[in-house]
Design a protein around this motif. Structure first.
Motif, PDB file in Angstrom:
ATOM      1  N   SER A 118      27.453   6.947  63.020  1.00 44.77           N
ATOM      2  CA  SER A 118      28.005   8.262  63.329  1.00 44.77           C
ATOM      3  C   SER A 118      27.433   9.360  62.439  1.00 44.77           C
ATOM      4  CB  SER A 118      29.536   8.226  63.184  1.00 44.77           C
ATOM      5  OG  SER A 118      29.893   7.950  61.842  1.00 44.77           O
ATOM      6  N   MET A 119      26.657   8.989  61.450  1.00 39.88           N
ATOM      7  CA  MET A 119      26.121   9.974  60.531  1.00 39.88           C
ATOM      8  C   MET A 119      24.993  10.761  61.180  1.00 39.88           C
ATOM      9  SD  MET A 119      25.980   7.910  56.932  1.00 39.88           S
ATOM     10  CE  MET A 119      25.222   9.315  56.107  1.00 39.88           C
ATOM     11  N   PRO A 120      24.971  12.101  61.012  1.00 37.92           N
ATOM     12  CA  PRO A 120      23.885  12.887  61.571  1.00 37.92           C
ATOM     13  C   PRO A 120      22.559  12.511  60.924  1.00 37.92           C
ATOM     14  CG  PRO A 120      25.180  14.201  60.042  1.00 37.92           C
ATOM     15  CD  PRO A 120      25.921  12.916  60.249  1.00 37.92           C
ATOM     16  N   GLY A 121      21.544  12.417  61.708  1.00 37.95           N
ATOM     17  CA  GLY A 121      20.216  12.132  61.174  1.00 37.95           C
ATOM     18  C   GLY A 121      19.857  10.668  61.153  1.00 37.95           C
ATOM     19  N   CYS A 122      20.864   9.776  61.309  1.00 34.01           N
ATOM     20  CA  CYS A 122      20.575   8.342  61.259  1.00 34.01           C
ATOM     21  C   CYS A 122      19.604   7.941  62.351  1.00 34.01           C
ATOM     22  CB  CYS A 122      21.867   7.529  61.374  1.00 34.01           C
ATOM     23  SG  CYS A 122      22.951   7.753  59.943  1.00 34.01           S
ATOM     24  N   ALA A 123      19.809   8.527  63.528  1.00 34.94           N
ATOM     25  CA  ALA A 123      18.925   8.223  64.652  1.00 34.94           C
ATOM     26  C   ALA A 123      17.498   8.645  64.338  1.00 34.94           C
ATOM     27  CB  ALA A 123      19.423   8.922  65.918  1.00 34.94           C
ATOM     28  N   GLU A 124      17.367   9.743  63.604  1.00 33.17           N
ATOM     29  CA  GLU A 124      16.034  10.216  63.235  1.00 33.17           C
ATOM     30  C   GLU A 124      15.351   9.241  62.283  1.00 33.17           C
ATOM     31  OE1 GLU A 124      14.284  12.865  64.330  1.00 33.17           O
ATOM     32  OE2 GLU A 124      15.910  13.105  65.784  1.00 33.17           O
ATOM     33  N   MET A 125      16.117   8.670  61.359  1.00 32.04           N
ATOM     34  CA  MET A 125      15.558   7.698  60.419  1.00 32.04           C
ATOM     35  C   MET A 125      15.084   6.449  61.167  1.00 32.04           C
ATOM     36  SD  MET A 125      18.166   8.007  57.154  1.00 32.04           S
ATOM     37  CE  MET A 125      17.060   7.369  55.888  1.00 32.04           C
ATOM     38  N   GLU A 126      15.911   5.974  62.091  1.00 32.49           N
ATOM     39  CA  GLU A 126      15.548   4.795  62.865  1.00 32.49           C
ATOM     40  C   GLU A 126      14.334   5.068  63.747  1.00 32.49           C
ATOM     41  OE1 GLU A 126      18.987   3.595  65.002  1.00 32.49           O
ATOM     42  OE2 GLU A 126      20.109   3.039  63.197  1.00 32.49           O
ATOM     43  N   LYS A 127      14.271   6.261  64.317  1.00 31.85           N
ATOM     44  CA  LYS A 127      13.138   6.641  65.160  1.00 31.85           C
ATOM     45  C   LYS A 127      11.845   6.624  64.356  1.00 31.85           C
ATOM     46  CE  LYS A 127      11.279  10.437  67.940  1.00 31.85           C
ATOM     47  NZ  LYS A 127      11.425  11.862  68.331  1.00 31.85           N
ATOM     48  N   ALA A 128      11.888   7.140  63.130  1.00 26.22           N
ATOM     49  CA  ALA A 128      10.694   7.164  62.280  1.00 26.22           C
ATOM     50  C   ALA A 128      10.223   5.748  61.958  1.00 26.22           C
ATOM     51  CB  ALA A 128      10.980   7.938  60.997  1.00 26.22           C
ATOM     52  N   VAL A 129      11.167   4.835  61.732  1.00 27.90           N
ATOM     53  CA  VAL A 129      10.808   3.442  61.458  1.00 27.90           C
ATOM     54  C   VAL A 129      10.135   2.828  62.676  1.00 27.90           C
ATOM     55  CG1 VAL A 129      11.708   1.134  60.978  1.00 27.90           C
ATOM     56  CG2 VAL A 129      12.584   3.096  59.703  1.00 27.90           C
ATOM     57  N   ARG A 130      10.697   3.070  63.861  1.00 26.54           N
ATOM     58  CA  ARG A 130      10.102   2.534  65.094  1.00 26.54           C
ATOM     59  C   ARG A 130       8.697   3.072  65.308  1.00 26.54           C
ATOM     60  NH1 ARG A 130      15.294   3.634  67.206  1.00 26.54           N
ATOM     61  NH2 ARG A 130      14.468   5.494  68.267  1.00 26.54           N
ATOM     62  N   GLU A 131       8.504   4.355  65.028  1.00 29.95           N
ATOM     63  CA  GLU A 131       7.178   4.957  65.187  1.00 29.95           C
ATOM     64  C   GLU A 131       6.186   4.371  64.186  1.00 29.95           C
ATOM     65  OE1 GLU A 131       8.061   9.089  64.765  1.00 29.95           O
ATOM     66  OE2 GLU A 131       8.596   9.361  66.888  1.00 29.95           O
ATOM     67  N   PHE A 132       6.662   4.081  62.982  1.00 24.89           N
ATOM     68  CA  PHE A 132       5.803   3.465  61.969  1.00 24.89           C
ATOM     69  C   PHE A 132       5.375   2.068  62.407  1.00 24.89           C
ATOM     70  CE2 PHE A 132       5.811   0.743  58.030  1.00 24.89           C
ATOM     71  CZ  PHE A 132       4.565   1.135  57.570  1.00 24.89           C
ATOM     72  N   VAL A 133       6.309   1.288  62.932  1.00 25.31           N
ATOM     73  CA  VAL A 133       5.991  -0.063  63.409  1.00 25.31           C
ATOM     74  C   VAL A 133       4.997   0.012  64.567  1.00 25.31           C
ATOM     75  CG1 VAL A 133       6.933  -2.141  64.488  1.00 25.31           C
ATOM     76  CG2 VAL A 133       8.165  -1.045  62.604  1.00 25.31           C
ATOM     77  N   ALA A 134       5.178   1.000  65.456  1.00 21.25           N
ATOM     78  CA  ALA A 134       4.235   1.181  66.568  1.00 21.25           C
ATOM     79  C   ALA A 134       2.848   1.534  66.043  1.00 21.25           C
ATOM     80  CB  ALA A 134       4.748   2.268  67.510  1.00 21.25           C
ATOM     81  N   TYR A 135       2.822   2.336  64.975  1.00 17.07           N
ATOM     82  CA  TYR A 135       1.551   2.707  64.338  1.00 17.07           C
ATOM     83  C   TYR A 135       0.862   1.467  63.761  1.00 17.07           C
ATOM     84  CZ  TYR A 135      -1.296   4.258  60.342  1.00 17.07           C
ATOM     85  OH  TYR A 135      -2.303   4.417  59.410  1.00 17.07           O
TER      86      TYR A 135
END
Length: 306
Positions: free
Chosen positions: A5-22
């Motif tokens: 429920s914390m704001p920004g958590c989704a952004e942190m997870e998204k960045a991790v997913r993008e890093f793994v894709a990279y």
């Protein structure tokens, strides 16, 4: 605290997913590396959110990461585990810096703990022979276990590669298997004994274990599902105990033993490198050094003028 429920958590997870894709598309990393990095970074994100109220990677400081390192030490993580997690952090924050998400890398000065590299456990030929004799080949399970152990020692493949083999990856006529990781493919020969065990398993035991089902995977468990890494580890440890082999025996122990025994018997480093799938021959050279050390120990014990 509910981190979802914390704001920004989704952004942190998204960045991790993008890093793994990279890592996957640009660095051509292995699936094991990708899974490991993603798991490490998700645990870091959870700590930052729950303990420090950080919900954006831009808010992370060097002090934040130092606190996480101290927390891992407090929880008695092994130095090797902490080192791996720090490597994950360094790679991730360098990626964010490169993407322009961060102005500086908060992990740049993060130090990994000093670790004493432990020589891998190497089984003697007699120990391997005893281990391979443990499965009861009169049963379907024993026939499967024997085929898995024989193939693991015959080829030196990783446990992930063993359980990831498909029926189509085995060529009996030419006696080789095909291992594929991403777009990398390597062909590894196997000997007569492994071939016989594989044929016996596939002719009778596998169909019984499948319980009239169908699967593309070569090795299945007693429910007819693909064999898991944890399932095979448990099988191996049980047979190691039955064989009276002490120490922490893992599937990688057989991989290490394969390499040393091949070199002991005259295999050239380049061939061993190709069979094991090492990208750098220096990794394979390590087994040569282990073998020299073993020979030195034998010499000093046996030679009257050593």
């Amino acid at each position: 605290m509910n981190t979802e429920s914390m704001p920004g958590c989704a952004e942190m997870e998204k960045a991790v997913r993008e890093f793994v894709a990279y890592l996957h598309t640009t660095k051509d990393s292995s699936s094991n590396t990708e899974v490991s990095y993603e798991r490490d970074l998700k645990k870091l994100a959870a700590f930052l959110q729950e303990e420090q109220g950080i919900s954006l990677w831009e808010e992370v400081t060097a002090a934040s990461l130092q606190q996480y390192r101290k927390q891992m030490e407090k929880e008695a993580y092994a130095p090797s585990t902490i080192s791996r997690k720090i490597a994950s952090m360094k790679a991730f924050f360098q990626y964010l810096l490169h993407c322009g998400t961060l102005a500086e890398n908060p992990a740049e000065q993060l130090k990994a703990p000093k670790t004493q590299k432990k020589a891998p456990e190497i089984l003697s030929v007699d120990q391997v022979e005893s281990l391979l004799q443990q499965p009861d080949r009169k049963t379907d399970k024993g026939m499967r276990d024997s085929a898995m152990l024989e193939l693991l020692y015959a080829t030196g493949i990783r446990v992930s590669e063993l359980i990831g083999l498909r029926m189509a990856d085995v060529n009996f006529r030419m006696a080789y298997i095909v291992c594929t990781d991403r777009n990398k493919e390597r062909v590894i020969p196997f000997g007569g004994t492994a071939g016989q065990m594989l044929e016996s398993y596939m002719k009778s035991a596998r169909s019984s274990l499948m319980k009239e089902g169908e699967s593309e995977w070569l090795f299945v468990n007693c429910q007819g599902h693909p064999m898991s890494r944890q399932g095979f580890w448990k099988i191996l440890k049980g047979y190691a105990r039955s064989a009276g082999i002490e120490g922490d025996i893992t599937p990688h122990t057989l991989r290490h033993s394969f390499a040393v025994h091949m070199i002991e018997n005259g295999a050239d480093l380049k061939s061993v490198q190709e069979m094991m799938g090492h990208s750098d021959i220096a990794t394979t050279q390590y087994y040569m050094n282990l073998n020299v050390g073993r020979m030195r120990t034998v010499y000093e014990k046996a030679h009257p003028r050593s």
